[in-house]
Design a protein around this motif. Structure first.
Motif, PDB file in Angstrom:
ATOM      1  N   TRP A  96       0.819  -1.215   0.000  1.00 40.04           N
ATOM      2  CA  TRP A  96       0.000   0.000   0.000  1.00 40.04           C
ATOM      3  C   TRP A  96       0.849   1.259   0.000  1.00 40.04           C
ATOM      4  N   PHE A 100       1.294   1.416  -3.966  1.00 36.29           N
ATOM      5  CA  PHE A 100       0.045   2.049  -4.385  1.00 36.29           C
ATOM      6  C   PHE A 100       0.067   3.551  -4.137  1.00 36.29           C
ATOM      7  N   PRO A 110      -2.542   3.120  -9.144  1.00 38.31           N
ATOM      8  CA  PRO A 110      -1.944   2.194  -8.154  1.00 38.31           C
ATOM      9  C   PRO A 110      -1.203   1.019  -8.797  1.00 38.31           C
TER      10      PRO A 110
END
Length: 548
Positions: A96, A100, A110
């Motif tokens: 993440w 992303f 992302p």
């Protein structure tokens, strides 16, 4: 609010709204799911028999696995919880934040695909990336917090389980110990050279034959231990521990099955060489079986070795008519289980050599006397000088043919009593059954009065009053019998005499709480159901007695 700051506040509001929505509608549950699945996997392996590096190897002291609650439960909980939090942190970091969110701040989607135009890249950097970054951080933090609360509740439950198991260990041990104390069960090794107390026997695994020295509730298990081979072994008698082969922890020899559940009564037979101890013991055993045939008792040999020993002795008596002198040092106890009603006793009968009471040092070496619950004093009155001096020539020849002991009963008693007090420390609380042997010969001696129902009075009459007075003074209770072991054993035994030979044992068993006193009368006359009997003549031993 200044008009110049309105776009900033609008952007902050949009970022916060996007972060909250993304957190509660997706990322919180995504991170929480990752953490819960990681905790679940961390509690494995779930395949039976699968390897686990955290499980310690079985130690040499006790060939069993440590109980799961003792250590492994805490290890599993800590490692699984830490693994779940670590997975959430790893997912937050990568993909993440590291991929992303970083791609969004660089104007890429992302997945890493660049925006199609400068405007789309601007929207990704300004309006999407901050909200996603804040939502990701918020979701991960909330997921860790929720998972921490769940793990804390789980830890409380595990602590309750651990406390329950840890409390159950002393409770179960205490209950079993109290049960043994109430029933008076104190196990002692029956083998010569040992005779030591057995607080906890060594139990052998029926599969791999491994010897477990600590098979009781504890760190290896509350209700059972898992042997190194995988076999479950019960830790308490009520759960079936008594079905396992039990060994003495001191000498590693097998103990009877009933040793740990039944009160033991130790009854040594004490007498000089050739006083008739071995034949008397054989007659007593046959007498117990005679009472069992009448339905008054249940008698079983405690082991196959005891049954074989008794059978060999009975065969010797049937073949030769008398038993050879006991040899071989300290005796192994002959063990029988005697039951009356719902009560049961494990009877240890010791038949030592006559030489064992020839001097104080040898008496002191008879360590089994320290456990005696009662003493059977085997009195060969034909060995007493006063009695021999009162016989006529014909009676002296008959007495000599009976092979009297080299040591009289009074001399035997004097050498026994001091060392018995030193060994037991409780001589005044013991009972003594004084048994006059060779009664078939005594009944044929015209120089002596006939031994009636009161054997103690008869002993005083023939000059052994000092022995009677000493027994009455030194012991809690004293009882007297006259028995013909020859008539109770061998070929053509007389069942009434067999039952009478067992009465001293019934009296000692009755003192331990077994309800056998009702089988003998107040004066040792078989509850009044059988009259005193005696022999006269040379061949009367092969016929039934006539009432005296």
């Amino acid at each position: 609010m200044s008009p110049a700051l309105a776009p900033v506040w609008l952007l902050l509001g949009w970022t916060l709204l996007m972060a909250v929505g993304l957190c509660f509608f997706r990322l919180l549950w995504l991170f929480l799911g990752l953490g819960v699945r990681a905790v679940w996997r961390g509690l494995g392996p779930w395949q039976v028999g699968g390897p686990d590096q955290r499980v310690p190897l079985v130690g040499a002291g006790e060939p069993a696995h440590l109980a799961y609650w003792w250590r492994q439960m805490r290890v599993d909980a800590v490692t699984a919880g830490a693994y779940g939090i670590r997975v959430i942190r790893t997912a937050l970091s990568d993909p993440w934040l590291a991929r992303f969110v970083r791609n969004l701040f660089h104007g890429r989607r992302p997945s890493g695909i660049p925006g199609g135009s400068p405007g789309s890249r601007f929207l990704l950097v300004v309006f999407v990336a901050p909200g996603v970054a804040l939502g990701t951080l918020l979701g991960a933090v909330l997921a860790i917090a929720v998972l921490g609360v769940v793990l804390a509740v789980f830890a409380v439950l595990l602590a309750a389980v651990w406390l329950g198991c840890a409390t159950a260990v002393p409770v179960l041990r205490g209950v079993e110990r109290a049960w043994l104390l109430v029933r008076g069960v104190r196990v002692k090794c029956p083998y010569p050279g040992c005779y030591l107390p057995v607080p906890l026997a060594v139990h052998r695994c029926p599969d791999c034959r491994a010897e477990h020295r600590g098979l009781r509730p504890g760190r290896y298990g509350v209700l059972w231990h898992a042997c190194a081979c995988g076999r479950r072994l019960a830790t308490t008698r009520t759960a079936g521990r008594g079905k396992l082969t039990a060994l003495c922890p001191h000498c590693a020899r097998p103990l009877p099955e009933t040793a740990g559940t039944t009160r033991v009564v130790h009854a040594p037979l004490v007498g000089g060489t050739s006083s008739g101890k071995t034949m008397l013991m054989a007659a007593m055993v046959e007498g117990l079986h005679a009472w069992a045939r009448r339905g008054d008792l249940t008698v079983e040999y405690a082991s196959a070795d005891d049954k074989r020993t008794a059978a060999d002795l009975d065969q010797e008596l049937r073949r030769a008519g008398w038993a050879h002198a006991t040899t071989g040092g300290q005796p192994r106890a002959l063990m029988l289980t005697v039951s009356r009603g719902r009560r049961r006793r494990l009877l240890y009968l010791y038949d030592p050599m006559g030489e064992s009471v020839s001097d104080a040092e040898r008496v002191r070496a008879q360590q089994y006397l320290a456990h005696a619950d009662g003493v059977v004093l085997v009195a060969d009155v034909l060995a007493d000088p006063k009695v021999r001096g009162a016989l006529s020539d014909d009676d002296a020849r008959r007495a000599g043919a009976a092979r009297p002991s080299a040591q009289g009963p009074w001399e035997t008693y004097q050498r026994l009593i001091g060392e018995l007090a030193a060994l037991t420390g409780r001589r005044g609380r013991l009972s003594v059954a004084a048994v006059v042997t060779k009664r078939d010969v005594l009944d044929q001696l015209t120089s002596l009065p006939v031994a009636g129902a009161r054997i103690d009075g008869w002993l005083e009459e023939i000059g052994l009053g000092s022995l009677v007075r000493a027994l009455g003074h030194d012991f809690r209770a004293a009882r007297y019998w006259a028995v013909s072991a020859h008539a109770a054993t061998g070929t053509g035994p007389l069942e009434p005499e067999q039952r009478r030979a067992a009465e001293p044992l019934l009296w000692l068993l009755g003192a331990s709480g077994l309800r056998t006193s009702a089988l003998i009368g107040p004066d040792g006359s078989a509850g009044g159901r059988e009259r005193r009997i005696r022999l006269r003549g040379g061949d009367e031993s092969e016929r039934r007695y006539s009432p005296a």
